[in-house]
Design a protein around this motif. Structure first.
Motif, mmCIF file in Angstrom:
data_model
loop_
_atom_site.group_PDB
_atom_site.id
_atom_site.type_symbol
_atom_site.label_atom_id
_atom_site.label_comp_id
_atom_site.label_asym_id
_atom_site.label_seq_id
_atom_site.Cartn_x
_atom_site.Cartn_y
_atom_site.Cartn_z
ATOM 1 N N ARG A 102 -50.024 17.825 8.284
ATOM 2 C CA ARG A 102 -49.314 18.543 9.334
ATOM 3 C C ARG A 102 -49.278 20.009 8.957
ATOM 4 O O ARG A 102 -49.410 20.372 7.791
ATOM 5 N N GLY A 104 -48.262 24.304 10.605
ATOM 6 C CA GLY A 104 -47.774 25.148 11.684
ATOM 7 C C GLY A 104 -47.903 26.615 11.340
ATOM 8 O O GLY A 104 -47.934 27.004 10.172
ATOM 9 N N ARG A 114 -40.722 24.770 10.115
ATOM 10 C CA ARG A 114 -40.052 24.040 11.195
ATOM 11 C C ARG A 114 -41.054 23.576 12.253
ATOM 12 O O ARG A 114 -40.975 22.457 12.746
ATOM 13 N N ARG A 115 -42.015 24.420 12.583
ATOM 14 C CA ARG A 115 -43.018 24.046 13.586
ATOM 15 C C ARG A 115 -43.888 22.895 13.085
ATOM 16 O O ARG A 115 -44.229 21.985 13.836
ATOM 17 N N ALA A 116 -44.262 22.937 11.812
ATOM 18 C CA ALA A 116 -45.082 21.861 11.244
ATOM 19 C C ALA A 116 -44.333 20.539 11.282
ATOM 20 O O ALA A 116 -44.897 19.503 11.640
ATOM 21 N N ALA A 118 -41.890 19.733 13.295
ATOM 22 C CA ALA A 118 -41.701 19.337 14.694
ATOM 23 C C ALA A 118 -42.981 18.755 15.291
ATOM 24 O O ALA A 118 -42.924 17.829 16.101
ATOM 25 N N ASP A 119 -44.138 19.285 14.897
ATOM 26 C CA ASP A 119 -45.410 18.787 15.447
ATOM 27 C C ASP A 119 -45.762 17.402 14.925
ATOM 28 O O ASP A 119 -46.488 16.661 15.574
ATOM 29 N N GLY A 120 -45.282 17.043 13.761
ATOM 30 C CA GLY A 120 -45.531 15.704 13.214
ATOM 31 C C GLY A 120 -46.848 15.599 12.457
ATOM 32 O O GLY A 120 -47.584 16.570 12.286
ATOM 33 N N TRP A 121 -47.114 14.395 12.016
ATOM 34 C CA TRP A 121 -48.265 14.115 11.172
ATOM 35 C C TRP A 121 -49.503 13.832 12.018
ATOM 36 O O TRP A 121 -49.418 13.221 13.066
ATOM 37 N N GLY A 122 -50.649 14.236 11.491
ATOM 38 C CA GLY A 122 -51.930 13.925 12.103
ATOM 39 C C GLY A 122 -52.820 13.231 11.085
ATOM 40 O O GLY A 122 -52.710 13.460 9.879
#
Length: 163
Positions: A102, A104, A114-116, A118-122
């Motif tokens: 993840r 951001g 915080r953005r990373a 919030a975006d979650g795992w890939g």
């Protein structure tokens, strides 16, 4: 006959690619690259020498697959965090290849973090397949070595005398 050709082809390709990986990463000297190259080369060598090893196929293959999956899951313990650019935050999990990640970008380091989150795992499917493959080859080599050691101990055991 066809399975023998496939085994020899996969073994030769694995040995060649593993040795190539080791040679190409000599200057990097990261333990993950040495491990991956050695696992592929060792697994390829086992496949090429399978007829001389003479171990039962099903238990060895089953053990290798189970080892590959379990070790890949256990490899998620390894966490790598890096920052880059103008406030980028990136995290990956997995060893030898980080396949769960993840990240951001933002105007501040905290905002990027915080953005990373919030975006979650890939999931990177190619790295996941590579990770499972490397660990399965490692399991193949370890299981074969263990089988050969057990066979050698049985062959050199002195029979007890019946009195």
């Amino acid at each position: 006959m066809t399975s023998r050709i496939i085994r020899l082809t996969v073994g030769q390709l694995s040995l060649t690619f593993g040795m190539f990986w080791l040679v190409m990463n000599l200057t990097v000297a990261l333990d993950r690259h040495v491990f991956a190259g050695a696992a592929l080369a060792g697994g390829g060598l086992v496949l090429l020498l399978w007829r001389r090893i003479r171990l039962p196929v099903r238990p060895v293959v089953t053990g290798s697959v189970v080892f590959g999956v379990v070790a890949t899951v256990v490899g998620l313990v390894v966490r790598t965090v890096s920052t880059g650019g103008m406030f980028g935050w990136f995290e990956s999990r997995g060893w030898p290849f980080g396949w769960l990640s993840r990240g951001g970008l933002a105007d501040t380091p905290d905002g990027a973090h915080r953005r990373a989150v919030a975006d979650g795992w890939g999931t990177d499917l190619m790295r996941l397949v590579a990770d499972v493959t490397v660990w399965a080859y490692t399991g193949l080599v370890l299981i074969c070595l263990l089988g050969l050691v057990v066979r050698a101990q049985k062959a050199h055991r002195i029979p007890e005398r019946a009195e």
